[in-house]
Write a protein that holds these residues in place. Structure first.
Motif, PDB file in Angstrom:
ATOM      1  N   ILE A  83      49.723  79.440  82.617  1.00 27.45           N
ATOM      2  CA  ILE A  83      48.703  80.253  83.268  1.00 27.45           C
ATOM      3  C   ILE A  83      47.745  79.284  83.960  1.00 27.45           C
ATOM      4  N   THR A  84      47.076  79.800  84.977  1.00 23.05           N
ATOM      5  CA  THR A  84      46.142  78.991  85.753  1.00 23.05           C
ATOM      6  C   THR A  84      45.135  79.902  86.435  1.00 23.05           C
ATOM      7  N   GLN A  85      44.064  79.341  86.897  1.00 23.18           N
ATOM      8  CA  GLN A  85      43.071  80.106  87.642  1.00 23.18           C
ATOM      9  C   GLN A  85      43.320  80.019  89.147  1.00 23.18           C
ATOM     10  N   HIS A  86      44.485  79.527  89.533  1.00 21.87           N
ATOM     11  CA  HIS A  86      44.796  79.323  90.947  1.00 21.87           C
ATOM     12  C   HIS A  86      46.057  80.080  91.340  1.00 21.87           C
ATOM     13  N   ARG A  87      45.999  80.726  92.509  1.00 22.28           N
ATOM     14  CA  ARG A  87      47.219  81.316  93.063  1.00 22.28           C
ATOM     15  C   ARG A  87      47.969  80.176  93.744  1.00 22.28           C
TER      16      ARG A  87
END
Length: 132
Positions: A76-80
Motif C-alpha cells: 500500500i502507498t499514499q501515491h497513485r
C-alpha cells in the motif's frame, strides 16, 4: 512464515498506525479462495521505489509491503503509481540487509481515501523470498 521489520514507533520514519488499519482491513476483506499460482507470505516492511521515469532529483516513493514471494510483492502507498512502469525497489531482506530489485508495477488502485493498494513483480525471481 511472516516477517515484520517495521521501525520503532518513536522513529521519525515510524510505521503509521493508519497503515496497520488498512493492512488489517485488506486482510480481513480478502478473498478466501487463493487465486495466485504462487503463494505469498506475509511480509510487512517499509520499502522505497524509484521509477526509471522519475527525475534524478525526485524523492523515492514510499511503499508499505503486505506480502511477498520470489516473483513479486503486494503493497500500500499514499501515491497513485503508473502501471507498467519499471524501477528499482529498495527492500529490506528478512535479515535486514537492503536489497535493490528491478521491478515493474502491474496494479495500483485506490483502496481507502488517500491510500492505494498495489502489486509489482520482480524482473528476476528473488529466491530470498521463496516459500520452499
Amino acid at each position: 512464515m511472516s516477517t515484520d521489520l517495521r521501525e520503532p514507533k518513536n522513529s521519525a520514519d515510524a510505521w503509521p498506525a493508519e497503515v496497520d488499519l488498512i493492512l488489517s482491513a485488506l486482510e480481513a476483506g480478502g478473498a478466501h479462495e487463493e487465486r495466485r499460482r504462487v503463494k505469498r507470505m506475509k511480509y510487512q516492511v517499509k520499502a522505497d521505489l524509484r521509477l526509471f521515469s522519475d527525475a534524478p532529483s525526485a524523492d523515492s516513493w514510499t511503499l508499505y509491503t503486505r506480502d511477498v514471494n520470489a516473483k513479486g510483492l503486494g503493497f500500500i502507498t499514499q501515491h497513485r503509481l503508473p502501471l507498467g512502469y519499471g524501477g528499482k525497489l529498495l527492500l529490506p531482506s528478512p535479515t535486514g540487509q537492503i536489497m535493490t530489485i528491478h521491478c515493474t508495477l502491474y496494479r495500483c488502485r485506490e483502496t481507502a481515501q488517500g491510500w492505494f493498494e498495489g502489486a509489482l513483480y520482480f524482473n528476476r525471481d528473488q529466491w530470498t523470498f521463496s516459500l520452499q
